[in-house]
Design a protein around this motif. Structure first.
Motif, PDB file in Angstrom:
ATOM      1  N   SER A 112       6.886 -15.104   9.751  1.00  0.00           N
ATOM      2  CA  SER A 112       6.575 -13.765   9.242  1.00  0.00           C
ATOM      3  C   SER A 112       6.069 -13.845   7.813  1.00  0.00           C
ATOM      4  O   SER A 112       6.261 -14.834   7.110  1.00  0.00           O
ATOM      5  CB  SER A 112       7.814 -12.870   9.309  1.00  0.00           C
ATOM      6  N   SER A 113       5.429 -12.763   7.369  1.00  0.00           N
ATOM      7  CA  SER A 113       4.774 -12.760   6.056  1.00  0.00           C
ATOM      8  C   SER A 113       5.713 -12.462   4.901  1.00  0.00           C
ATOM      9  O   SER A 113       5.335 -12.589   3.751  1.00  0.00           O
ATOM     10  CB  SER A 113       3.649 -11.720   6.049  1.00  0.00           C
ATOM     11  N   SER A 114       6.926 -12.003   5.187  1.00  0.00           N
ATOM     12  CA  SER A 114       7.888 -11.640   4.138  1.00  0.00           C
ATOM     13  C   SER A 114       7.316 -10.598   3.191  1.00  0.00           C
ATOM     14  O   SER A 114       7.545 -10.641   1.978  1.00  0.00           O
ATOM     15  CB  SER A 114       8.319 -12.878   3.335  1.00  0.00           C
ATOM     16  N   THR A 115       6.575  -9.650   3.745  1.00  0.00           N
ATOM     17  CA  THR A 115       5.960  -8.612   2.915  1.00  0.00           C
ATOM     18  C   THR A 115       7.006  -7.830   2.127  1.00  0.00           C
ATOM     19  O   THR A 115       6.786  -7.447   0.974  1.00  0.00           O
ATOM     20  CB  THR A 115       5.155  -7.648   3.797  1.00  0.00           C
ATOM     21  N   SER A 116       8.160  -7.593   2.739  1.00  0.00           N
ATOM     22  CA  SER A 116       9.195  -6.794   2.089  1.00  0.00           C
ATOM     23  C   SER A 116       9.993  -7.572   1.064  1.00  0.00           C
ATOM     24  O   SER A 116      10.833  -7.008   0.369  1.00  0.00           O
ATOM     25  CB  SER A 116      10.145  -6.227   3.154  1.00  0.00           C
ATOM     26  N   VAL A 177       4.737 -25.068  12.919  1.00  0.00           N
ATOM     27  CA  VAL A 177       5.333 -23.872  12.329  1.00  0.00           C
ATOM     28  C   VAL A 177       4.254 -23.277  11.429  1.00  0.00           C
ATOM     29  O   VAL A 177       3.845 -23.905  10.444  1.00  0.00           O
ATOM     30  CB  VAL A 177       6.595 -24.213  11.515  1.00  0.00           C
ATOM     31  N   CYS A 178       3.760 -22.089  11.760  1.00  0.00           N
ATOM     32  CA  CYS A 178       2.567 -21.580  11.082  1.00  0.00           C
ATOM     33  C   CYS A 178       2.541 -20.057  11.152  1.00  0.00           C
ATOM     34  O   CYS A 178       3.373 -19.435  11.818  1.00  0.00           O
ATOM     35  CB  CYS A 178       1.308 -22.152  11.735  1.00  0.00           C
ATOM     36  N   ILE A 179       1.574 -19.459  10.484  1.00  0.00           N
ATOM     37  CA  ILE A 179       1.407 -18.015  10.601  1.00  0.00           C
ATOM     38  C   ILE A 179       0.944 -17.695  12.022  1.00  0.00           C
ATOM     39  O   ILE A 179       0.367 -18.534  12.714  1.00  0.00           O
ATOM     40  CB  ILE A 179       0.436 -17.454   9.561  1.00  0.00           C
ATOM     41  N   GLY A 180       1.186 -16.452  12.446  1.00  0.00           N
ATOM     42  CA  GLY A 180       0.904 -16.082  13.819  1.00  0.00           C
ATOM     43  C   GLY A 180      -0.547 -16.258  14.221  1.00  0.00           C
ATOM     44  O   GLY A 180      -0.847 -16.725  15.330  1.00  0.00           O
ATOM     45  N   ALA A 351      -1.279  -6.332  15.341  1.00  0.00           N
ATOM     46  CA  ALA A 351      -0.515  -7.517  15.726  1.00  0.00           C
ATOM     47  C   ALA A 351       0.557  -7.769  14.685  1.00  0.00           C
ATOM     48  O   ALA A 351       0.386  -7.481  13.506  1.00  0.00           O
ATOM     49  CB  ALA A 351      -1.430  -8.731  15.842  1.00  0.00           C
ATOM     50  N   CYS A 352       1.679  -8.297  15.136  1.00  0.00           N
ATOM     51  CA  CYS A 352       2.720  -8.765  14.218  1.00  0.00           C
ATOM     52  C   CYS A 352       3.186 -10.120  14.729  1.00  0.00           C
ATOM     53  O   CYS A 352       2.781 -10.566  15.807  1.00  0.00           O
ATOM     54  CB  CYS A 352       3.874  -7.772  14.128  1.00  0.00           C
ATOM     55  N   THR A 353       4.015 -10.792  13.967  1.00  0.00           N
ATOM     56  CA  THR A 353       4.437 -12.133  14.355  1.00  0.00           C
ATOM     57  C   THR A 353       5.187 -12.111  15.681  1.00  0.00           C
ATOM     58  O   THR A 353       5.110 -13.056  16.463  1.00  0.00           O
ATOM     59  CB  THR A 353       5.322 -12.745  13.252  1.00  0.00           C
ATOM     60  N   GLU A 354       5.889 -11.012  15.955  1.00  0.00           N
ATOM     61  CA  GLU A 354       6.677 -10.924  17.176  1.00  0.00           C
ATOM     62  C   GLU A 354       5.825 -10.770  18.427  1.00  0.00           C
ATOM     63  O   GLU A 354       6.168 -11.287  19.496  1.00  0.00           O
ATOM     64  CB  GLU A 354       7.653  -9.738  17.099  1.00  0.00           C
TER      65      GLU A 354
END
Length: 584
Positions: A112-116, A177-180, A351-354
């Protein structure tokens, strides 16, 4: 000939509703049947009641669906973290992770991008739930000329590799292990990490840059090299990247390094920039001297020297494909100034990582989306308590309301709550799928002593001050401003050009927009417990540099870092405040 523009239905006709229920039930049954024997499904405490209810039933039969909807609770990342941690153990033993969340082993782990500002989450991706989401990459082949190319600006880098081993130590699978988006494209194209070395010098047919360009892991260098090969190719018909902000970052870097890029094209030499030594030789093989193209570019000038610059550089440019809805819509006017009025902007979807959840409802409508996934999506009215008894099925949705998505995926997530909230506006007349506009993230809100100011509310506040007479907002974020009391909403933004003649009214306009979202704001203001929102302007290029800084700090892949509507990470806030050049 373009397809006729669709309009959403305000209610579901009986025939479409019946067909939608049948199709949804069939998909849910397939997911249950596939994943019910996974280790998670067999032993997770979250599914204990469901397991007990179906113990003597045939999961191939439809009657297990009522048990699922009645007994499977809502889950969050905490339900899966202990299981995903098993993959991150060293060594990662096949006996411990095979069939863990879904059958077999994952193809990649999306990060995930950890935007929060929270720690990154990992999601095991065994299957792609919506191959159709990636069809945008095939459009040039279907729609474009044989000579046309795509400037395909996506990262394929990975931050780690999970080696799954047998008891004897034999590696049976290497999982990146990478971004979606990196995992999605690798999986869709059949590009396993074990064979990367065979593609490093390759030019993929139809793409402007060498394959090796996608393995540059530094934000600025990645975009500069992509820009170099795109500029060198006069036949670019399509530019495709993750978010519209990355297109603007690329254009800004071209502006800064215009002379260097032209010299490189003229001489056929890859420029001496940092962070590309591991791919430089492969890039150089594909770099050819083109004095004529360099002179043509020089006669046009850098990006901000003229309006509609991109079609001058690429006469056949037809499409810019990037996510540009929600908060990204603020950057769209600047992108439009670069590409001109005739290039079509397309939003590939949501789209999201999930999971991959939605595509465009109409091709050239960047804001309106339609759910289109092989996963199961259920919904929670944001006004209801977050309990599974309040979950709504697609056919129960009411246009005009805000809903939070709940997904059950082929990748082993059971009734997992996404943080994203959607404004449902109707139903697709073709199949009844919900049509919606993105509203915001539920967790990203300013929480004052008396009210929660949502991401959607804050976007309305910023839109109210966005205009030529006030401020042309390019990008923004907000904070809870406690520099003085009483506390208030603090808007930190980057603008295009200078402030307008009525910029002195921007704080009042922002406050009026804030009042329209909640009657409590006026009462608190009158009582001296709230002051006008503050507005601070950062220097040009700040948010682009933030994406570089944040990505390097988190070791997160290029193309994923987003500027949050609400910033809560103290280090990020301090970093931005150091770049403020003016406060209204």
């Amino acid at each position: 000939m373009s397809a006729p523009r669709l309009s959403p239905l305000v209610s579901l006709p009986p025939q479409i509703s019946a067909s939608l229920k049948e199709e949804t039930d069939s998909r849910l049954q397939k997911i249950i049947r596939a994943n019910i024997t996974s280790r998670y499904a067999c032993s997770s405490s979250y599914l204990a009641n469901f397991r007990l209810a179906i113990a003597d039933k045939d999961v191939k039969e439809d009657y297990t669906l009522s048990d699922f909807r009645r007994l499977v609770p809502l889950t969050d990342y905490g339900a899966y973290r202990p299981w995903l941690d098993k993959f991150m153990e060293r060594p990662c033993k096949l006996s411990e992770v095979e069939n863990l969340l879904a059958p077999g082993l994952p193809n990649y782990f999306g990060v995930s991008s950890s935007t929060s500002g929270s720690k990154p989450k990992h999601f095991a991706r065994y299957f792609e739930s919506n191959v159709g989401f990636g069809h945008a990459a095939e459009e040039p082949e279907r729609e474009g000329s044989l000579a046309g190319t795509t400037a395909w600006i996506f990262s394929l880098s990975y931050r780690d590799i999970v080696d799954v081993t047998t008891e004897s130590g034999e590696v049976v699978k290497r999982i990146p292990v990478c971004i979606g988006s990196a995992g999605f494209w690798r999986n869709s194209a059949g590009w396993p990490i074990e064979t990367d070395n065979t593609r490093m010098a390759s030019m993929i047919p139809g793409l402007a840059a060498p394959w090796a360009t996608s393995l540059i892991s530094h934000h600025r260098s990645f975009l500069l090299i992509h820009a170099l090969f795109a500029l060198a190719d006069r036949n670019v018909e399509r530019i495709a990247t993750t978010f519209v902000t990355f297109f603007i970052d690329l254009v800004s870097y071209v502006q800064e390094e215009w002379d260097m890029l032209l010299s490189s094209i003229r001489d056929g030499v890859v420029p001496n920039i940092e962070h590309i030594d591991h791919v430089r030789d492969y890039l150089q093989i594909n770099m050819h001297a083109d004095p004529q193209r360099a002179e043509e570019l020089r006669s046009i000038g850098p990006p901000f020297s003229c309006p509609a610059w991109a079609p001058r550089v690429w006469p056949n440019l037809r499409v810019l494909s990037c996510i540009c809805s929600g908060i990204f819509a603020n950057t769209l006017p600047m992108a439009r100034s670069v590409i001109g009025p005739d290039v079509v902007v397309k939003n590939p979807g949501f789209a999201c990582t999930e999971c991959l959840l939605a595509g465009p409802f109409n091709p050239e409508d960047t804001e309106t989306l339609v759910a289109s996934t092989k996963d199961i999506v259920e919904y929670l009215d944001v006004a209801d308590n977050q309990i599974h008894e309040n979950i709504r099925q697609v056919w129960d949705l009411q246009p005009g309301k805000l809903y939070q998505a709940v997904v059950t995926t082929v990748n082993g997530l059971w009734r997992y709550m996404l943080d994203d909230v959607f404004h449902v506006i109707g139903f697709d007349p073709r199949n009844g799928s919900p049509v919606f506009r993105y509203h915001g993230r539920k967790s990203l809100a300013i929480r004052s002593q008396y009210a929660i100011i949502t991401e959607g509310d804050l976007m309305k506040v910023t839109q109210a001050i966005n205009g030529d007479d006030n401020l042309r907002v390019q990008e923004f974020t907000t904070v809870l401003d406690r520099r003085e009391l009483p506390e208030t909403v603090g808007i930190i933004l980057e603008i295009a050009g200078d402030t307008g003649p009525n910029a002195n009214l921007a704080r009042q306009k922002a406050f009026e927009a804030l009042l329209s979202t909640n009657d409590d704001h006026q009462r608190e203001f009158d009582a001296g417990r709230l002051r006008l929102p503050t507005i601070r302007i950062v220097k040009p290029g700040t948010f682009s540099d933030y994406r570089r800084w944040r990505g390097e700090k988190l070791n997160t892949g290029i193309g994923q870092i987003k500027v949050p509507v609400v910033m809560v990470d103290p280090a990020s806030i301090e970093w931005l405040e150091e770049r403020v050049v003016k406060e209204l």
